[in-house]
Design an enzyme around this catalytic site. Structure first.
Site: not given
Ligand code: MRU
Length: 352
Positions: A56, A58, A99, A202, A243, A253-254
């Site tokens: 997981r 991006a 995704r 996470q 993302d 982003n998350k």
């Molecule tokens: O659902 P995830 O864990 O893949 O989400 C990840 C995020 O939102 C990160 O902040 C983003 O991908 C940047 S990772 C360098």
């Protein structure tokens, strides 16, 4: 204050390993208590691993997808590159569908398609070279962003991060977590706070564990404690990944990043978004056009497989949100820093 970073100390984890005939993924569903690599031998196994969050973040899902294409070539018997391209396409589509929100996935697959279009009879080797390049360029970008982002942070600062943006989410070193690693190594950052990042945790399961591997102390907070923390004056920057960054600087982003940015504005805390240029999507004008992934509401019904919510309760589980560009103080990519991003400054940095 030294700008040199000891990468042997501050970059220990590799989530993606290519063995020559399999893709090994550090299974992030099992961390922090089980450190185990999942072996994928087909592109569909890679797509399933991306969908299930075994890999997981991006940049990491883009890199994994690129290696997934290399695995897909093993099932193609044709030597003709045009024939191979059409036979590979369904596998690429399935990887792309794993995704929706992180643009790095589509970006990496577009690079693999372009490499194939340029290739001749050596198309298999060309695809393997391209996957390796995507991987190594990501690591270099992270190290560059670490230096650029850390330079924005005043010595003695505290930072709050969200989700996991570290080695686990990239080829290594990380984006926002790379800035934090560099900032700690340079003596700029005195205190690191990490939000739990409900519901998948996470922050709690990955980020604080990852920092612990480097000997960096981080303090875990409940996501809901962020405004209270900011009010104490202990953090000067919220440092997060992305993302998808749109043409006007709006950033997906998350889930929870948006409310952190609102709280940061209220408390005079700055917001830094750190992401490689592979996360920039100049074809999407603004954040309301981004598809936001929604995952199983069951993630909200319990923790670690134990049900905590009464039966029959509905739940809504969007896993990303969009922070409007006017709440962002700086976007850091390997190409440079954009302060107060908007459509004009994004166009100047990345073209149309
Ligand atoms: O659902 P995830 O864990 O893949 O989400 C990840 C995020 O939102 C990160 O902040 C983003 O991908 C940047 S990772 C360098």
């Amino acid at each position: 204050m030294s700008a040199d970073i000891d990468y042997a100390r501050y970059d220990r984890i590799r989530p993606i390993r290519w063995t020559g005939d399999a893709l090994e993924l550090l299974d992030q569903r099992k961390l922090p208590f089980v450190v185990e690599y999942l072996s994928c031998r087909t592109s569909d196994e890679v797509a399933a691993a991306i969908h299930a969050l075994a890999v997981r973040g991006a940049p990491a899902i883009g890199i994994a997808a690129a290696w997934g294409v290399v695995l897909a070539t093993r099932a193609i018997d044709s030597d003709d590159v045009t024939d191979a391209a059409s036979k590979l396409e369904p596998a690429l589509q399935r990887l792309n569908a794993a995704r929706p929100t992180a643009v790095n996935l589509a970006w990496a697959l577009a690079r693999m398609r372009a490499a194939l279009a340029r290739a001749g009879a050596d198309w298999r080797d060309a695809l393997e070279r391209e996957a390796r390049a995507i991987d190594t360029e990501d690591l270099a970008a992270n190290r560059r962003m670490g230096a650029l982002g850390a330079a924005l942070i005043e010595p003695g600062s505290g930072v709050l991060t969200h989700c996991n943006t570290g080695s686990l989410a990239t080829a290594g070193f990380g984006t926002a977590l790379g800035v934090i690693r560099a900032g700690v190594a340079q003596g700029r950052i005195d205190e690191v706070f990490a939000g739990e990042t409900r519901p998948w945790l996470q922050g709690a399961r990955l980020t604080v564990w990852e920092l612990q591997q480097d000997g960096i102390d981080a303090t875990l907070i409940a996501d809901a404690a962020a405004s209270h923390l900011m009010k104490t004056g202990k953090v000067q920057w919220v440092v997060v990944g992305a993302d998808r960054i749109c043409a006007n600087g709006d950033t997906a982003n998350k889930i929870g990043t948006y409310q952190l940015a609102i709280a940061a504005k209220h408390h005079g805390v700055k917001v830094m978004v750190v992401a490689p240029s592979s996360t920039v999507d100049m074809a999407t004008a603004s954040g309301d056009l981004i598809e936001i992934e929604e995952r199983d509401p069951g993630e909200l019904h319990g923790i670690g497989g134990t049900r905590t919510v009464a039966e029959g309760i509905g739940a809504w589980n969007p896993v990303f949100d969009v922070t409007p560009h006017d709440l962002i103080d700086a976007i850091v990519t390997e190409k440079g820093v954009i302060e107060h991003p908007d459509a004009a400054s994004m166009r100047a940095a990345f073209g149309a």
